[in-house]
Design a protein around this motif. Structure first.
Motif, PDB file in Angstrom:
ATOM      1  N   CYS A  44       0.836  -1.197   0.000  1.00  0.00           N
ATOM      2  CA  CYS A  44       0.000   0.000   0.000  1.00  0.00           C
ATOM      3  C   CYS A  44       0.876   1.254   0.000  1.00  0.00           C
ATOM      4  CB  CYS A  44      -0.915   0.008   1.218  1.00  0.00           C
ATOM      5  SG  CYS A  44      -1.929   1.494   1.316  1.00  0.00           S
ATOM      6  N   ALA A  45       1.927   1.250   0.793  1.00  0.00           N
ATOM      7  CA  ALA A  45       2.832   2.402   0.843  1.00  0.00           C
ATOM      8  C   ALA A  45       3.472   2.649  -0.521  1.00  0.00           C
ATOM      9  CB  ALA A  45       3.901   2.187   1.907  1.00  0.00           C
ATOM     10  N   ARG A  46       3.838   1.582  -1.221  1.00  0.00           N
ATOM     11  CA  ARG A  46       4.430   1.749  -2.547  1.00  0.00           C
ATOM     12  C   ARG A  46       3.435   2.376  -3.510  1.00  0.00           C
ATOM     13  NH1 ARG A  46       5.453  -3.174  -4.212  1.00  0.00           N
ATOM     14  NH2 ARG A  46       3.970  -3.251  -5.878  1.00  0.00           N
ATOM     15  N   TRP A  47       2.181   1.899  -3.495  1.00  0.00           N
ATOM     16  CA  TRP A  47       1.181   2.456  -4.397  1.00  0.00           C
ATOM     17  C   TRP A  47       0.847   3.896  -4.035  1.00  0.00           C
ATOM     18  CZ3 TRP A  47       0.567   0.885  -9.006  1.00  0.00           C
ATOM     19  CH2 TRP A  47       0.786  -0.462  -9.325  1.00  0.00           C
ATOM     20  N   LYS A  48       0.875   4.219  -2.741  1.00  0.00           N
ATOM     21  CA  LYS A  48       0.663   5.611  -2.354  1.00  0.00           C
ATOM     22  C   LYS A  48       1.809   6.482  -2.862  1.00  0.00           C
ATOM     23  CE  LYS A  48      -1.398   6.793   1.365  1.00  0.00           C
ATOM     24  NZ  LYS A  48      -1.708   7.039   2.772  1.00  0.00           N
ATOM     25  N   ARG A  49       3.025   5.955  -2.845  1.00  0.00           N
ATOM     26  CA  ARG A  49       4.164   6.700  -3.390  1.00  0.00           C
ATOM     27  C   ARG A  49       3.999   6.880  -4.896  1.00  0.00           C
ATOM     28  NH1 ARG A  49       6.879  10.734  -3.991  1.00  0.00           N
ATOM     29  NH2 ARG A  49       8.957  10.484  -4.821  1.00  0.00           N
ATOM     30  N   VAL A  50       3.500   5.864  -5.578  1.00  0.00           N
ATOM     31  CA  VAL A  50       3.221   5.984  -7.013  1.00  0.00           C
ATOM     32  C   VAL A  50       2.229   7.126  -7.242  1.00  0.00           C
ATOM     33  CG1 VAL A  50       2.148   4.850  -9.005  1.00  0.00           C
ATOM     34  CG2 VAL A  50       3.761   3.585  -7.578  1.00  0.00           C
ATOM     35  N   LEU A  51       1.192   7.205  -6.415  1.00  0.00           N
ATOM     36  CA  LEU A  51       0.219   8.292  -6.540  1.00  0.00           C
ATOM     37  C   LEU A  51       0.882   9.649  -6.347  1.00  0.00           C
ATOM     38  CD1 LEU A  51      -2.871   6.842  -4.690  1.00  0.00           C
ATOM     39  CD2 LEU A  51      -2.844   7.759  -7.010  1.00  0.00           C
ATOM     40  N   GLU A  52       1.795   9.755  -5.380  1.00  0.00           N
ATOM     41  CA  GLU A  52       2.521  11.010  -5.160  1.00  0.00           C
ATOM     42  C   GLU A  52       3.359  11.380  -6.375  1.00  0.00           C
ATOM     43  OE1 GLU A  52       4.837  10.298  -1.684  1.00  0.00           O
ATOM     44  OE2 GLU A  52       3.127  10.488  -0.329  1.00  0.00           O
ATOM     45  N   ILE A  53       4.028  10.409  -6.943  1.00  0.00           N
ATOM     46  CA  ILE A  53       4.853  10.659  -8.130  1.00  0.00           C
ATOM     47  C   ILE A  53       3.977  11.144  -9.276  1.00  0.00           C
ATOM     48  CG2 ILE A  53       6.268   9.556  -9.910  1.00  0.00           C
ATOM     49  CD1 ILE A  53       7.311   7.698  -7.611  1.00  0.00           C
ATOM     50  N   LEU A  54       2.851  10.494  -9.464  1.00  0.00           N
ATOM     51  CA  LEU A  54       1.942  10.894 -10.541  1.00  0.00           C
ATOM     52  C   LEU A  54       1.407  12.307 -10.308  1.00  0.00           C
ATOM     53  CD1 LEU A  54      -0.045   7.567 -11.005  1.00  0.00           C
ATOM     54  CD2 LEU A  54       1.631   8.556 -12.595  1.00  0.00           C
ATOM     55  N   ALA A  55       1.084  12.642  -9.060  1.00  0.00           N
ATOM     56  CA  ALA A  55       0.534  13.959  -8.750  1.00  0.00           C
ATOM     57  C   ALA A  55       1.596  15.053  -8.842  1.00  0.00           C
ATOM     58  CB  ALA A  55      -0.081  13.957  -7.359  1.00  0.00           C
ATOM     59  N   ASP A  56       2.795  14.775  -8.354  1.00  0.00           N
ATOM     60  CA  ASP A  56       3.845  15.795  -8.306  1.00  0.00           C
ATOM     61  C   ASP A  56       4.549  15.989  -9.634  1.00  0.00           C
ATOM     62  OD1 ASP A  56       3.325  16.194  -5.647  1.00  0.00           O
ATOM     63  OD2 ASP A  56       5.009  14.990  -4.948  1.00  0.00           O
ATOM     64  N   GLY A  57       4.893  14.889 -10.267  1.00  0.00           N
ATOM     65  CA  GLY A  57       5.751  14.994 -11.434  1.00  0.00           C
ATOM     66  C   GLY A  57       5.041  14.957 -12.762  1.00  0.00           C
ATOM     67  N   GLY A  58       3.888  14.344 -12.816  1.00  0.00           N
ATOM     68  CA  GLY A  58       3.265  14.155 -14.120  1.00  0.00           C
ATOM     69  C   GLY A  58       4.211  13.410 -15.035  1.00  0.00           C
ATOM     70  N   SER A  59       4.027  13.549 -16.306  1.00  0.00           N
ATOM     71  CA  SER A  59       4.876  12.822 -17.249  1.00  0.00           C
ATOM     72  C   SER A  59       6.281  13.407 -17.314  1.00  0.00           C
ATOM     73  CB  SER A  59       4.231  12.806 -18.630  1.00  0.00           C
ATOM     74  OG  SER A  59       4.058  14.128 -19.102  1.00  0.00           O
ATOM     75  N   MET A  60       6.455  14.707 -17.015  1.00  0.00           N
ATOM     76  CA  MET A  60       7.799  15.307 -17.039  1.00  0.00           C
ATOM     77  C   MET A  60       8.680  14.681 -15.958  1.00  0.00           C
ATOM     78  SD  MET A  60       8.140  17.312 -19.507  1.00  0.00           S
ATOM     79  CE  MET A  60       9.569  18.285 -19.091  1.00  0.00           C
ATOM     80  N   GLY A  61       8.146  14.544 -14.738  1.00  0.00           N
ATOM     81  CA  GLY A  61       8.908  13.939 -13.661  1.00  0.00           C
ATOM     82  C   GLY A  61       9.231  12.480 -13.939  1.00  0.00           C
ATOM     83  N   LEU A  62       8.330  11.808 -14.616  1.00  0.00           N
ATOM     84  CA  LEU A  62       8.568  10.411 -14.936  1.00  0.00           C
ATOM     85  C   LEU A  62       9.686  10.281 -15.954  1.00  0.00           C
ATOM     86  CD1 LEU A  62       4.907   9.101 -15.102  1.00  0.00           C
ATOM     87  CD2 LEU A  62       6.577   8.782 -13.279  1.00  0.00           C
ATOM     88  N   ARG A  63       9.747  11.197 -16.914  1.00  0.00           N
ATOM     89  CA  ARG A  63      10.828  11.132 -17.887  1.00  0.00           C
ATOM     90  C   ARG A  63      12.174  11.383 -17.219  1.00  0.00           C
ATOM     91  NH1 ARG A  63       8.275  15.007 -21.422  1.00  0.00           N
ATOM     92  NH2 ARG A  63       6.345  13.988 -21.891  1.00  0.00           N
TER      93      ARG A  63
END
Length: 69
Positions: A44-63
């Motif tokens: 659950c903590a990992r998926w919550k971190r995934v949600l944070e990454i998606l919210a904070d970085g969008g596709s630019m942060g992922l790249r």
């Protein structure tokens, strides 16, 4: 350098965006909810971190995260 948990969360976020586009946060939230139901709080903590990454970085942060691998 990223630890293994952060690397895996970024990898999951990148995959979700690639597969589901704008629906990626919804899918991650569903996975987090399922992990809570199974009392798997580490997952659950990992998926919550995934949600944070998606919210904070969008596709630019992922790249940027993908380039750091």
């Amino acid at each position: 350098m990223l630890d293994e948990d952060e690397r895996r969360a970024r990898q999951e976020a990148h995959w979700l965006v690639r597969e589901f586009g704008a629906e990626a946060p919804l899918y991650a939230a569903m996975k987090a909810e399922k992990a809570i139901g199974q009392r798997d709080f580490g997952r659950c903590a990992r998926w919550k971190r995934v949600l944070e990454i998606l919210a904070d970085g969008g596709s630019m942060g992922l790249r940027r995260g993908a380039a750091a691998k």
